[in-house]
Write an enzyme that holds these catalytic residues in place. Structure first.
Site, PDB file in Angstrom:
ATOM      1  N   GLY A   7      -0.157  -2.660   6.272  1.00  0.00           N
ATOM      2  CA  GLY A   7      -0.134  -3.767   7.067  1.00  0.00           C
ATOM      3  C   GLY A   7      -1.442  -4.404   6.569  1.00  0.00           C
ATOM      4  O   GLY A   7      -2.123  -4.465   5.694  1.00  0.00           O
ATOM      5  N   VAL A   8      -1.705  -5.463   7.591  1.00  0.00           N
ATOM      6  CA  VAL A   8      -2.873  -6.296   7.453  1.00  0.00           C
ATOM      7  C   VAL A   8      -4.097  -5.487   8.033  1.00  0.00           C
ATOM      8  O   VAL A   8      -4.273  -5.192   8.980  1.00  0.00           O
ATOM      9  CB  VAL A   8      -2.663  -7.787   8.278  1.00  0.00           C
ATOM     10  CG1 VAL A   8      -3.927  -8.431   8.122  1.00  0.00           C
ATOM     11  CG2 VAL A   8      -1.201  -8.404   7.516  1.00  0.00           C
ATOM     12  N   GLY A   9      -4.908  -5.353   6.905  1.00  0.00           N
ATOM     13  CA  GLY A   9      -6.251  -4.385   7.123  1.00  0.00           C
ATOM     14  C   GLY A   9      -7.069  -4.737   8.254  1.00  0.00           C
ATOM     15  O   GLY A   9      -7.288  -4.069   9.222  1.00  0.00           O
ATOM     16  N   SER A  44     -10.506  -3.347   2.749  1.00  0.00           N
ATOM     17  CA  SER A  44      -9.291  -2.705   3.337  1.00  0.00           C
ATOM     18  C   SER A  44      -9.591  -1.869   4.572  1.00  0.00           C
ATOM     19  O   SER A  44     -10.416  -1.143   4.585  1.00  0.00           O
ATOM     20  CB  SER A  44      -8.483  -2.274   2.184  1.00  0.00           C
ATOM     21  OG  SER A  44      -7.420  -1.628   2.635  1.00  0.00           O
ATOM     22  N   ASP A  45      -8.334  -1.722   5.210  1.00  0.00           N
ATOM     23  CA  ASP A  45      -8.245  -0.757   6.249  1.00  0.00           C
ATOM     24  C   ASP A  45      -8.228   0.799   5.575  1.00  0.00           C
ATOM     25  O   ASP A  45      -8.417   1.747   6.153  1.00  0.00           O
ATOM     26  CB  ASP A  45      -7.282  -0.828   7.083  1.00  0.00           C
ATOM     27  CG  ASP A  45      -5.840  -0.814   6.383  1.00  0.00           C
ATOM     28  OD1 ASP A  45      -5.775  -1.765   5.778  1.00  0.00           O
ATOM     29  OD2 ASP A  45      -5.030   0.074   6.762  1.00  0.00           O
ATOM     30  N   ARG A  83     -14.182  -8.122   0.444  1.00  0.00           N
ATOM     31  CA  ARG A  83     -13.246  -7.795   1.275  1.00  0.00           C
ATOM     32  C   ARG A  83     -13.017  -6.420   1.534  1.00  0.00           C
ATOM     33  O   ARG A  83     -12.706  -5.685   0.393  1.00  0.00           O
ATOM     34  CB  ARG A  83     -12.058  -8.721   1.650  1.00  0.00           C
ATOM     35  CG  ARG A  83     -11.144  -8.311   2.609  1.00  0.00           C
ATOM     36  CD  ARG A  83      -9.717  -7.723   2.193  1.00  0.00           C
ATOM     37  NE  ARG A  83      -8.959  -7.530   3.280  1.00  0.00           N
ATOM     38  CZ  ARG A  83      -7.955  -6.613   3.352  1.00  0.00           C
ATOM     39  NH1 ARG A  83      -7.583  -6.119   2.280  1.00  0.00           N
ATOM     40  NH2 ARG A  83      -7.067  -6.359   4.386  1.00  0.00           N
ATOM     41  N   THR A  97       0.795  -1.334  -0.117  1.00  0.00           N
ATOM     42  CA  THR A  97      -0.004  -0.006  -0.176  1.00  0.00           C
ATOM     43  C   THR A  97       0.761   1.277  -0.118  1.00  0.00           C
ATOM     44  O   THR A  97       1.895   1.310   0.461  1.00  0.00           O
ATOM     45  CB  THR A  97      -1.011  -0.152   1.323  1.00  0.00           C
ATOM     46  OG1 THR A  97      -1.555  -1.193   1.236  1.00  0.00           O
ATOM     47  CG2 THR A  97      -1.647   1.203   1.503  1.00  0.00           C
TER      48      THR A  97
HETATM   49  N1  ASP Z   1      -3.603  -2.366   4.337  1.00  0.00           N
HETATM   50  C1  ASP Z   1      -3.711  -3.040   3.313  1.00  0.00           C
HETATM   51  C2  ASP Z   1      -5.088  -3.971   3.374  1.00  0.00           C
HETATM   52  O1  ASP Z   1      -4.977  -4.808   4.199  1.00  0.00           O
HETATM   53  C3  ASP Z   1      -2.518  -3.912   2.718  1.00  0.00           C
HETATM   54  C4  ASP Z   1      -1.191  -3.150   2.726  1.00  0.00           C
HETATM   55  O2  ASP Z   1      -1.236  -2.245   3.816  1.00  0.00           O
HETATM   56  O3  ASP Z   1      -0.178  -3.302   2.107  1.00  0.00           O
HETATM   57  O4  ASP Z   1      -5.764  -3.976   2.406  1.00  0.00           O
END
Ligand code: ASP
Length: 280
Positions: free
Chosen positions: A205-207, A185-186, A183, A155
């Site tokens: 990161g992981v959304g 994303s954050d 799904r 991201t």
């Molecule tokens: N935060 C993003 C998501 O989860 C992915 C990323 O940060 O690369 O969609």
């Protein structure tokens, strides 16, 4: 005046020095263009301009070169927050546009400021965004090789503090890669992108982890209540530990504190506050 940008986390960066160097060079060039823009534009205008450049660089997972989802399609999410007006706008899972951050920018003027799916696509077309396929041969190869088990995040985000002391934050993503259609994303939520008169933050990161920790809004709230940016960020990341949260943060405060941190030390980022710094 200050600007900080990130290019997300990269699994390739761990193993492929050439890719890592290319990303560092891209970030260095873009942060310099962003800083130049900031000399004559507001924070809000600058974060849009800078994230647009990041979306157009196919090394990053946003705009051109975004990850492909499990059904073979690319869906993009982007958000923008003006710290001065505290207006948040964004698009969630939009398809076939080149620069989702520009659609989010347009939405700043509307009462309905976060659009998803078909509504977002229709709005983009009505506002002159031509059909554009953001897929690159590299992402198609990755999709076909079914690399879904490796973490391939990338991201992009930008936070800027302008000459008037105003802040803005922008974030754009192609998602996690191989996710289920639908799904969310954050990145186009206040957990992934937030700004007010005191601070601005963009996450990667992981959304799911970032939303669970309400990360960007929480850091900005802590700064608003008097905590230094570094302490606010570290406390918020610490609170993700019980569920092994995966996140990277960039932030700036109105009084000029600038900070980045990550739960896993692989986020690529760059800042410019008169001098350029590029890291990881
Ligand atoms: N935060 C993003 C998501 O989860 C992915 C990323 O940060 O690369 O969609």
């Amino acid at each position: 005046m200050k600007i900080i940008i990130h290019g997300g986390f990269f699994s390739e960066s761990l193993t492929n020095q050439e890719v890592k160097q290319a990303k560092q060079e891209a970030l260095s060039g873009i942060v310099q263009l962003g800083y130049k823009h900031l000399q004559t534009h507001t924070a809000l205008e600058t974060v849009v301009y800078t994230v647009r450049l990041l979306e157009d660089c196919e090394l990053f997972n946003a705009g051109t070169g975004s990850q492909i989802q499990s059904d073979g399609k690319i869906r993009l999410s982007a958000a923008l927050m003006d710290g001065k007006t505290q207006r948040f706008s964004g698009v969630i899972n939009i398809e076939d546009v080149k620069n989702p951050i520009c659609v989010a920018e347009k939405l700043q003027q509307y009462d309905d400021r976060v659009l998803s799916g078909k509504g977002a696509c229709d709005f983009a077309i009505e506002n002159g965004h031509a059909y554009y396929n953001p897929e690159t041969p590299q992402r198609r190869r990755e999709y076909e090789q079914k690399l879904s088990d490796s973490i391939r995040l990338g991201t992009v985000g930008c936070v800027a503090l302008d000459m008037h002391g105003n802040l803005a934050a922008a974030t754009s993503t192609g998602g996690k890669g191989f996710e289920m259609p639908g799904r969310v994303s954050d990145s186009a939520t206040t957990a992934g992108n937030y700004a007010n008169a005191f601070a601005g933050v963009s996450c990667t990161g992981v959304g799911e982890d970032i939303v669970s920790g309400s990360v960007a809004a929480k850091i900005v709230t802590r700064v608003t209540d008097g905590m230094p940016l570094m302490a606010a960020t570290e406390k918020t990341l610490e609170e993700m530990k019980p569920y092994d949260g995966f996140a990277g943060i960039i932030g700036i405060t109105a009084d000029g504190q600038i900070y980045h941190s990550d739960t896993h030390p692989y986020m690529v980022w760059a800042l410019h506050d008169g001098e350029v710094e590029v890291f990881n």
